[in-house]
Design an enzyme around this catalytic site. Structure first.
Site, PDB file in Angstrom:
ATOM      1  N   HIS A  18     -64.628 -16.443  72.487  1.00 36.12           N
ATOM      2  CA  HIS A  18     -65.922 -15.936  72.951  1.00 36.12           C
ATOM      3  C   HIS A  18     -65.875 -15.311  74.335  1.00 36.12           C
ATOM      4  O   HIS A  18     -66.849 -15.405  75.093  1.00 36.12           O
ATOM      5  CB  HIS A  18     -66.974 -17.064  72.910  1.00 36.12           C
ATOM      6  CG  HIS A  18     -66.930 -17.865  71.636  1.00 36.12           C
ATOM      7  ND1 HIS A  18     -66.230 -19.045  71.541  1.00 36.12           N
ATOM      8  CD2 HIS A  18     -67.450 -17.634  70.423  1.00 36.12           C
ATOM      9  CE1 HIS A  18     -66.316 -19.515  70.314  1.00 36.12           C
ATOM     10  NE2 HIS A  18     -67.054 -18.670  69.605  1.00 36.12           N
ATOM     11  N   CYS A  19     -64.748 -14.672  74.664  1.00 33.01           N
ATOM     12  CA  CYS A  19     -64.585 -14.012  75.986  1.00 33.01           C
ATOM     13  C   CYS A  19     -64.815 -14.987  77.135  1.00 33.01           C
ATOM     14  O   CYS A  19     -65.206 -14.570  78.234  1.00 33.01           O
ATOM     15  CB  CYS A  19     -65.522 -12.807  76.141  1.00 33.01           C
ATOM     16  SG  CYS A  19     -65.295 -11.547  74.904  1.00 33.01           S
ATOM     17  N   ALA A  20     -64.618 -16.284  76.874  1.00 32.54           N
ATOM     18  CA  ALA A  20     -64.831 -17.291  77.917  1.00 32.54           C
ATOM     19  C   ALA A  20     -63.601 -18.199  77.990  1.00 32.54           C
ATOM     20  O   ALA A  20     -63.659 -19.385  77.645  1.00 32.54           O
ATOM     21  CB  ALA A  20     -66.088 -18.093  77.629  1.00 32.54           C
TER      22      ALA A  20
END
Lengths: 78, 376
Positions: free
Chosen positions: B335-337
């Site tokens: 999640h791009c995290a």
């Protein structure tokens, strides 16, 4: 060519300020409309409020009470 | 198809949003580039959107709202426009890459960076804030809610801390905006970065940032402004200062319709429904053997997101099973995290994320629970 008339011209630092003026004037049924800034006036925003010179006092009161941001008020032939 | 990826983009929009975009595309000219009817129509529509967003975020004035194409552009504008080499910035492991990558880029150019940790549920460890402050600290930037766990950060607490220490406070509201009311003045937020296409229910390609009155940000872009055209520099007056080039007027008309919808329906009512759906799903899956759910569910200060894993099963593979066997669209991976997943111990496996909207139904949630139970 249409005959020029002496007009009250109010200029603004940004388009958002011009639109704020239009919105407030509509709400209070104040006279005038947005036009392209006359070339004789130097202004930041390309939009100006045009009205009759006799409207000046009422418009200045509205600008003050509604905390509108303007750049200048002029009278010129438009 | 059951759509549970609303934290990425809300798929279903109010009809009024679609109508507004279509209407705009039939009559709108270029805003601020003329005084004819079509141009003024566009300028009025955009000003209308500014006014609505100013109301939603309790901004001092509509001129504090500048439009961008998404939260990423807003965050890049804020961070690269406020930080210089030698400055120090504080952020958190909760952040999306739209915060982290601009900061890493700035760090390579000489900006110092501190990244605050979280606990095992992904909640920020606030006590680490005090120790992080240095004489050259310029700002704190953090998300309003994690896009992985859904948990909110305590913006009031961080905002008060920032004010007390004379620091700027930049907030990534990508997940928060449209779900929780955000009062930028009460929370002491200097810059609020938002996107239009998630819970604000607008079209993709719309977003923006609130900038506190009096705060000046060096713009990322310069160019046509429709004002002050003989000046060799881009005008420094908001919102024009951060809006070089033609805006996405058609999209912004849709965003205005969306914000009007949210204000009329009320965020509290919408959030209550969304959290009810999320809670139903959480309660339905948390005790299934092998299922691990991430985040803190003991609080209502959360967005309607439930991330989980099934045993050691690769999250992408689970997501694919959900799609092919049950017609469920959910997001897998990290999640791009990356720092959030690193903290949760899921950097390799990722997690399956279900994120709900007001337009999801009880029946869809029940199908989701059944799917997880059968797959586990």
């Amino acid at each position: 060519m249409r005959k020029k008339e002496l007009s009250l011209i109010i200029t603004f630092p940004s388009t958002a300020d011009a639109l704020a003026m239009e919105r407030i004037c509509a709400r209070f049924q104040a006279p005038g409309r947005l036009i392209p800034v006359p070339t004789s006036i130097t202004a930041s925003c390309g939009l100006a409020w045009r009205s009759a010179p006799s409207d000046q006092e009422a418009l200045e009161t509205l600008i003050s009470t509604e905390k509108l941001t303007i750049q200048g008020i002029y009278e010129c032939m438009v | 198809m059951i759509y549970f990826d609303n934290a990425a983009t809300t798929q279903q929009k109010p009809r009024a949003v679609l109508d507004a975009v279509l209407e705009a595309m039939t009559h709108m000219g270029n805003a601020g580039r003329g005084a004819h009817t079509a141009s003024l129509d566009a300028a009025r529509s955009i000003y209308d959107a500014r006014t609505l967003l100013a109301e939603l975020f309790h901004s001092e004035s509509p001129s504090c709202i500048a439009f961008t194409s998404n939260a990423t552009e807003s965050l890049n504008t804020a961070l690269k426009g406020l930080l210089r080499p030698g400055d120090h910035a504080i952020t958190t492991v909760l952040e999306h890459n739209s915060v982290l990558r601009p900061l890493y880029e700035l760090r390579e150019a000489g900006t110092e960076l501190t990244i605050l940790p979280c606990d095992d549920k992904g909640c920020l460890l606030y006590d680490a804030l005090s120790d992080a402050v240095r004489p050259n600290t310029r700002l704190i930037v953090c998300t309003g809610a994690s896009n992985v766990t859904g948990n909110c950060t305590d913006l009031a607490r961080i905002g008060a801390f920032a004010r007390e220490h004379g620091l700027l406070f930049v907030v990534d509201a990508a997940q928060l905006a449209g779900i929780f009311p955000v009062d930028v003045q009460r929370l002491h937020i200097d810059v609020l970065c938002f996107t239009g296409h998630k819970a604000l229910l607008g079209p993709q390609g719309t977003g923006g940032l609130y900038v506190r009155e009096g705060l000046s940000i060096r713009p990322l872009k310069s160019g046509g402004s429709g004002i002050d055209s003989q000046n060799t520099h881009h005008p420094d007056r908001m919102p024009t200062a951060l809006e070089a080039g033609t805006l996405n007027g058609h999209g912004i008309a849709g965003l205005a319709a969306a914000v009007r919808f949210l204000l009329e329906e009320g965020l509290d009512a919408i959030r209550a429904r969304e959290l009810q759906l999320a809670q139903e799903f959480y309660l339905g899956v948390r005790d299934i053997p092998g299922v691990t759910v991430y985040g803190d569910f003991s609080t209502l200060a959360r967005c309607p997101i439930v991330s989980f894993n099934i045993g050691e099963w690769d999250s992408g593979s689970v997501s694919d099973e959900l799609l092919t066997q049950y017609g469920i669209s959910a997001r897998s991976g990290i999640h791009c995290a990356p720092l959030m997943h690193q903290s949760l111990g899921t950097l390799k496996q990722g997690a399956v994320r279900f994120s709900f909207s007001q337009f999801n139904t009880h029946e869809e949630v029940q199908t989701g629970i059944r799917a997880v139970r059968e797959l586990a």
